[in-house]
Design an enzyme around this catalytic site. Structure first.
Site, PDB file in Angstrom:
ATOM      1  N   TYR A 319    -106.659 -36.838   8.758  1.00 31.82           N
ATOM      2  CA  TYR A 319    -107.796 -36.055   9.259  1.00 31.82           C
ATOM      3  C   TYR A 319    -107.237 -35.076  10.289  1.00 31.82           C
ATOM      4  O   TYR A 319    -106.584 -35.485  11.259  1.00 31.82           O
ATOM      5  CB  TYR A 319    -108.833 -36.963   9.910  1.00 31.82           C
ATOM      6  CG  TYR A 319    -109.423 -37.983   8.966  1.00 31.82           C
ATOM      7  CD1 TYR A 319    -110.598 -37.715   8.270  1.00 31.82           C
ATOM      8  CD2 TYR A 319    -108.809 -39.211   8.764  1.00 31.82           C
ATOM      9  CE1 TYR A 319    -111.142 -38.648   7.394  1.00 31.82           C
ATOM     10  CE2 TYR A 319    -109.338 -40.153   7.889  1.00 31.82           C
ATOM     11  CZ  TYR A 319    -110.504 -39.858   7.211  1.00 31.82           C
ATOM     12  OH  TYR A 319    -111.037 -40.781   6.348  1.00 31.82           O
ATOM     13  N   HIS A 330    -114.096 -34.997   5.866  1.00 30.48           N
ATOM     14  CA  HIS A 330    -113.301 -35.550   4.778  1.00 30.48           C
ATOM     15  C   HIS A 330    -111.818 -35.438   5.137  1.00 30.48           C
ATOM     16  O   HIS A 330    -111.386 -34.480   5.785  1.00 30.48           O
ATOM     17  CB  HIS A 330    -113.569 -34.789   3.471  1.00 30.48           C
ATOM     18  CG  HIS A 330    -114.904 -35.090   2.871  1.00 30.48           C
ATOM     19  ND1 HIS A 330    -115.203 -36.307   2.298  1.00 30.48           N
ATOM     20  CD2 HIS A 330    -116.020 -34.333   2.753  1.00 30.48           C
ATOM     21  CE1 HIS A 330    -116.452 -36.286   1.847  1.00 30.48           C
ATOM     22  NE2 HIS A 330    -116.970 -35.093   2.119  1.00 30.48           N
ATOM     23  N   LYS A 361    -107.919 -33.559  -2.321  1.00 36.71           N
ATOM     24  CA  LYS A 361    -106.963 -33.654  -1.233  1.00 36.71           C
ATOM     25  C   LYS A 361    -105.633 -33.053  -1.667  1.00 36.71           C
ATOM     26  O   LYS A 361    -105.308 -33.012  -2.854  1.00 36.71           O
ATOM     27  CB  LYS A 361    -106.765 -35.116  -0.806  1.00 36.71           C
ATOM     28  CG  LYS A 361    -108.060 -35.809  -0.392  1.00 36.71           C
ATOM     29  CD  LYS A 361    -107.809 -37.223   0.084  1.00 36.71           C
ATOM     30  CE  LYS A 361    -109.102 -38.021   0.149  1.00 36.71           C
ATOM     31  NZ  LYS A 361    -110.154 -37.359   0.938  1.00 36.71           N
TER      32      LYS A 361
END
Length: 392
Positions: A319, A330, A361
């Site tokens: 993060y 997210h 991601k």
């Protein structure tokens, strides 16, 4: 009438108006002087396949007599026998040509040899609209068969073209990564915890440690009568101890696994706490613990928050900007920790990239040299590598 070529060693020489026909207008080959050009075997095969060459004369027969020009099929088989990985390299070359790119071999004396690329790069693809003369390279292409391995330490800056057993091609872009976050949190300096088998429990943890620093996982439940209990992973606990924030009040040896034979320093200061937790980490995880610890420390130094990536098959998820866990963004990255000498299996790499893309991601690899182990997780340096799917 289409011209023919003459195979001389590993190059095909073409005369007539070959320079204007092939090099100047479409970027094939390299000039030899006058209107003659030299083609690599792959370039010649592609021109044969398209019908732009009428044939190629191979080397003479056993008596030294010249042979008749051959077409694509014979030339392709001859080249596959003479040149390593010719078939997969040809497939990638033809695919990128069909996508509108001009290409040339990435070695001297070919035009692509002017580019500073790794020896493992097979061809360079120029930006659309660019030719070998302009030298604007878009993709340094490394061709890999499905069953080959890919060394992790020398792929940064390359486009990987993986050819599977059915001749389908998947492209990956490998780049050096720079991970930077903006999380602003300083943990308190008076944490006290108990070292258990493979985690540390802080009984009276301040709420900010989890809520704003996103350290650990609270011990909670509907009927819980205990408040402030926080479980820390071994890498989290070591990092806090190395920064002077955590001391151990007790080390519990439950006799399970290898840590039952460990002799641990239970001194009541952060330095000894860090050493004790590192020793436990090595006992339960081996040398991999040092590499994961170094990666965790580096990510925290970059003002990111690393958390376990177990659910995604990774070492960490990250993060970049955490203000409060109640308003958690997210995670942006999945991180896998490997040694610099690690070699990717294309099938596993494809799986990792596909999974990361499916959960939106970026996939990062931390290449960590664990030879110089330091109890606080410091290392001489970590190479960060980003790999993702690419559509040229």
């Amino acid at each position: 009438m289409q011209p023919t070529g003459d195979l001389r060693g590993d190059t095909v020489h073409v005369g007539g108006d070959a320079r204007q026909r092939f090099y100047d207008s479409r970027g094939y080959g390299r000039p030899l002087g006058g209107n003659d050009i030299a083609l690599s075997r792959i370039e010649a095969a592609h021109l044969l396949f398209r019908g732009d060459l009428a044939g190629v004369t191979l080397d003479g027969d056993d008596d030294g007599a010249a042979t008749d020009p051959v077409g694509f099929e014979r030339f392709f088989v001859d080249s596959a026998a003479a040149v390593d990985r010719f078939a997969v390299r040809y497939l990638v070359y033809a695919d990128l040509r069909d996508r509108g790119f001009y290409l040339s071999p990435a070695r001297d004396p070919w035009p692509g040899g002017r580019v500073d690329v790794a020896d493992a790069v097979d061809v360079v693809a120029y930006e659309r609209g660019s030719t070998p003369d302009t030298g604007n390279v878009r993709h340094p292409v490394r061709v890999v068969g499905e069953r080959e391995s890919i060394p992790a330490g020398d792929v940064a800056g390359q486009t990987l073209a993986v050819v599977d057993e059915e001749s389908d091609i998947t492209y990956f872009e490998a780049e050096s990564a720079n991970v930077e976050g903006s999380t602003d949190y300083e943990p308190p300096a008076d944490l006290a915890g108990v070292l258990l088998a493979d985690r540390v429990v802080v009984w009276d943890a301040p709420s900010d440690l989890y809520e704003h620093g996103f350290y650990g996982q609270p011990l909670t439940g509907r009927a819980a009568a205990v408040e402030g209990a926080l479980q820390l992973s071994l890498v989290e606990a070591t990092s806090l101890a190395a920064d002077g924030s955590l001391r151990l009040t007790e080390v519990v040896d439950d006799g399970g696994g290898e840590n039952g034979s460990e002799t641990l320093d239970t001194g009541d200061d952060p330095a000894s706490a860090a050493a004790a937790i590192v020793a436990r980490g090595r006992a339960v995880e081996g040398d991999r613990f040092d590499r994961r610890l170094a990666t965790y420390r580096d990510l925290r130094d970059r003002r990111t928050v690393p958390k376990t990536g177990f659910k995604f098959g990774a070492d960490f998820r990250t993060y970049l900007d955490v203000e409060t866990v109640e308003d958690l963004p997210h995670s942006e990255h999945l991180v896998r920790v490997v040694e610099p000498g690690h070699a990717f299996a294309p099938r596993e790499l494809s799986l990792d990239v596909r999974l990361a893309g499916g959960v939106r991601k970026e996939l990062l690899f931390a290449l960590v040299d664990g030879s110089d182990r330091v109890d606080d997780g410091a290392t001489a340096g970590i190479e960060w590598l980003s790999i993702g799917r690419l559509t040229p």
